[in-house]
Design an enzyme around this catalytic site. Structure first.
Site, PDB file in Angstrom:
ATOM      1  N   HIS A  45     -10.797   5.216  -9.239  1.00 45.79           N
ATOM      2  CA  HIS A  45     -12.135   4.964  -9.260  1.00 45.79           C
ATOM      3  C   HIS A  45     -12.972   5.493  -7.923  1.00 45.79           C
ATOM      4  O   HIS A  45     -12.217   5.441  -6.794  1.00 45.79           O
ATOM      5  CB  HIS A  45     -12.695   3.696  -9.821  1.00 45.79           C
ATOM      6  CG  HIS A  45     -12.119   3.484 -11.106  1.00 45.79           C
ATOM      7  ND1 HIS A  45     -11.283   2.245 -11.173  1.00 45.79           N
ATOM      8  CD2 HIS A  45     -12.395   4.028 -12.134  1.00 45.79           C
ATOM      9  CE1 HIS A  45     -10.882   2.327 -12.545  1.00 45.79           C
ATOM     10  NE2 HIS A  45     -11.568   3.457 -13.202  1.00 45.79           N
ATOM     11  N   GLN A  68      -6.650   5.705  -5.211  1.00 46.56           N
ATOM     12  CA  GLN A  68      -6.596   7.174  -5.244  1.00 46.56           C
ATOM     13  C   GLN A  68      -7.665   7.794  -5.565  1.00 46.56           C
ATOM     14  O   GLN A  68      -7.950   8.142  -6.855  1.00 46.56           O
ATOM     15  CB  GLN A  68      -5.368   7.611  -6.084  1.00 46.56           C
ATOM     16  CG  GLN A  68      -3.947   7.260  -5.217  1.00 46.56           C
ATOM     17  CD  GLN A  68      -3.795   7.655  -4.228  1.00 46.56           C
ATOM     18  OE1 GLN A  68      -3.971   8.829  -4.277  1.00 46.56           O
ATOM     19  NE2 GLN A  68      -3.184   7.077  -3.215  1.00 46.56           N
ATOM     20  N   LYS A 104      -9.341  -1.386  -4.004  1.00 48.19           N
ATOM     21  CA  LYS A 104      -9.059  -2.429  -2.806  1.00 48.19           C
ATOM     22  C   LYS A 104     -10.236  -2.301  -2.095  1.00 48.19           C
ATOM     23  O   LYS A 104     -10.700  -0.983  -1.673  1.00 48.19           O
ATOM     24  CB  LYS A 104      -7.801  -2.215  -2.020  1.00 48.19           C
ATOM     25  CG  LYS A 104      -6.416  -2.551  -2.673  1.00 48.19           C
ATOM     26  CD  LYS A 104      -5.321  -2.169  -1.996  1.00 48.19           C
ATOM     27  CE  LYS A 104      -5.135  -0.443  -1.887  1.00 48.19           C
ATOM     28  NZ  LYS A 104      -3.950  -0.185  -1.105  1.00 48.19           N
ATOM     29  N   ASP A 161       0.345   9.363   5.852  1.00 45.35           N
ATOM     30  CA  ASP A 161      -0.796   9.592   5.291  1.00 45.35           C
ATOM     31  C   ASP A 161      -1.241  10.974   5.476  1.00 45.35           C
ATOM     32  O   ASP A 161      -1.317  11.595   6.884  1.00 45.35           O
ATOM     33  CB  ASP A 161      -1.693   8.410   6.187  1.00 45.35           C
ATOM     34  CG  ASP A 161      -3.221   8.408   5.314  1.00 45.35           C
ATOM     35  OD1 ASP A 161      -3.804   9.447   5.554  1.00 45.35           O
ATOM     36  OD2 ASP A 161      -3.479   7.377   4.947  1.00 45.35           O
ATOM     37  N   CYS A 221     -10.663  -2.963  -9.396  1.00 46.40           N
ATOM     38  CA  CYS A 221      -9.334  -2.428  -8.832  1.00 46.40           C
ATOM     39  C   CYS A 221      -9.413  -1.716  -7.526  1.00 46.40           C
ATOM     40  O   CYS A 221      -8.242  -1.895  -6.802  1.00 46.40           O
ATOM     41  CB  CYS A 221      -8.489  -1.589 -10.137  1.00 46.40           C
ATOM     42  SG  CYS A 221      -9.420  -0.260 -10.782  1.00 46.40           S
ATOM     43  N   ASP A 262       0.828  -1.366   0.019  1.00 50.51           N
ATOM     44  CA  ASP A 262      -0.103   0.166  -0.076  1.00 50.51           C
ATOM     45  C   ASP A 262       1.036   1.333  -0.035  1.00 50.51           C
ATOM     46  O   ASP A 262       2.164   1.247   0.348  1.00 50.51           O
ATOM     47  CB  ASP A 262      -0.783  -0.118   1.250  1.00 50.51           C
ATOM     48  CG  ASP A 262      -1.764   1.356   1.577  1.00 50.51           C
ATOM     49  OD1 ASP A 262      -2.129   1.621   0.593  1.00 50.51           O
ATOM     50  OD2 ASP A 262      -1.527   1.887   2.505  1.00 50.51           O
ATOM     51  N   ARG A 263       0.420   2.319  -0.523  1.00 53.57           N
ATOM     52  CA  ARG A 263       1.292   3.567  -0.296  1.00 53.57           C
ATOM     53  C   ARG A 263       0.899   4.635   0.854  1.00 53.57           C
ATOM     54  O   ARG A 263       1.948   4.676   1.714  1.00 53.57           O
ATOM     55  CB  ARG A 263       0.730   4.409  -1.730  1.00 53.57           C
ATOM     56  CG  ARG A 263       1.993   5.591  -2.058  1.00 53.57           C
ATOM     57  CD  ARG A 263       1.312   6.459  -3.163  1.00 53.57           C
ATOM     58  NE  ARG A 263       0.489   7.423  -2.531  1.00 53.57           N
ATOM     59  CZ  ARG A 263      -0.061   8.152  -3.171  1.00 53.57           C
ATOM     60  NH1 ARG A 263      -0.049   8.635  -4.381  1.00 53.57           N
ATOM     61  NH2 ARG A 263      -0.853   9.092  -2.541  1.00 53.57           N
ATOM     62  N   ASP A 264      -0.230   4.891   0.969  1.00 53.46           N
ATOM     63  CA  ASP A 264      -0.272   5.996   2.047  1.00 53.46           C
ATOM     64  C   ASP A 264      -0.477   5.316   3.519  1.00 53.46           C
ATOM     65  O   ASP A 264      -1.302   4.523   3.401  1.00 53.46           O
ATOM     66  CB  ASP A 264      -1.751   6.935   1.969  1.00 53.46           C
ATOM     67  CG  ASP A 264      -1.757   7.503   0.497  1.00 53.46           C
ATOM     68  OD1 ASP A 264      -0.630   7.773   0.060  1.00 53.46           O
ATOM     69  OD2 ASP A 264      -2.477   7.784  -0.072  1.00 53.46           O
TER      70      ASP A 264
HETATM   71 MG   LIG Z   1      -2.952   2.935   3.595  1.00 54.28          MG
HETATM   72 ZN   LIG Z   2     -10.873   1.136  -9.749  1.00 60.61          ZN
END
Ligand SMILES: [Mg+2]
Ligand SMILES: [Zn+2]
Length: 191
Positions: A96, A57, A113, A21, A111, A13-15
């Site tokens: 999305h 995102q 999560k 975050d 896509c 995961d990124r954030d």
């Molecule tokens: Mg996260």
């Molecule tokens: Zn998506």
């Protein structure tokens, strides 16, 4: 290594996992690496594991950020990690938001999560052995995406939102780690 042989990946995961975050990061100047994250990614690189970021995102669907803007943020992230000798094999994002998003992003997708679409796409495009792979994140939806994709190891972090999600994660997480550095150290010690 034979390119046709699937290799294990660590999905990140990124954030709240790699970077601090902030609610809806929309400018590259807001990027702050979590301490130890670069070294952890470098350690995964050195073990020959694919390192793939999978990030929701919805700021894109919310009209706060364009995909070009997101690409610029990810280029900056890539540069920051490269300065520390760390490398991401790929970054996948879901722009999305099924409800309340702006067209053309206002649709349900496979896509976002906890759906596993980004992990499955990465598997196709990067020759990954999912059954030997791990998903690391600070949210239950990260673990659920990893589980739905068939990842072997699911790791919750206490960084980001993770501390608040820890109690609910008991049945899902393979283990809980303080941060990405701790997760990677434990993951590699088990190999
Ligand atoms: Mg996260
Ligand atoms: Zn998506």
């Amino acid at each position: 290594m034979n390119a046709a042989t699937p290799r294990p990946a660590v999905f990140l995961d990124r954030d709240g996992t790699i970077i601090e975050d902030v609610d809806y990061l929309t400018r590259a100047e807001q990027l702050r690496l979590i301490p130890g994250a670069s070294a952890a990614i470098r350690a995964l690189n050195e073990q020959g594991l694919a390192v793939v970021v999978v990030t929701n995102q919805s700021a894109v669907a919310r009209g706060m950020l364009t995909e070009d803007g997101l690409d610029a943020i990810h280029q900056r992230l890539t540069d920051m990690l490269a300065a520390d000798g760390a490398h991401l094999d790929a970054i996948y994002y879901c722009p999305h938001l099924p409800e309340g998003g702006l067209a053309p992003y206002d649709r349900s997708c496979d896509c976002r999560k906890p759906a596993p679409g980004m992990l499955l796409q990465a598997t196709k495009e990067h020759g990954i052995d999912l059954t030997a792979s791990a998903m690391i994140g600070d949210s239950l939806r990260d673990l659920d995406a990893g589980a739905a994709a068939g990842c072997k190891t699911l790791i919750l972090l206490r960084t980001g939102h993770g501390a608040a999600e820890e109690a609910a994660s008991a049945l899902r997480a393979s283990f809980v780690a303080e941060d990405l550095a701790g997760a990677v150290a434990e993951l590699l010690s088990r190999r």
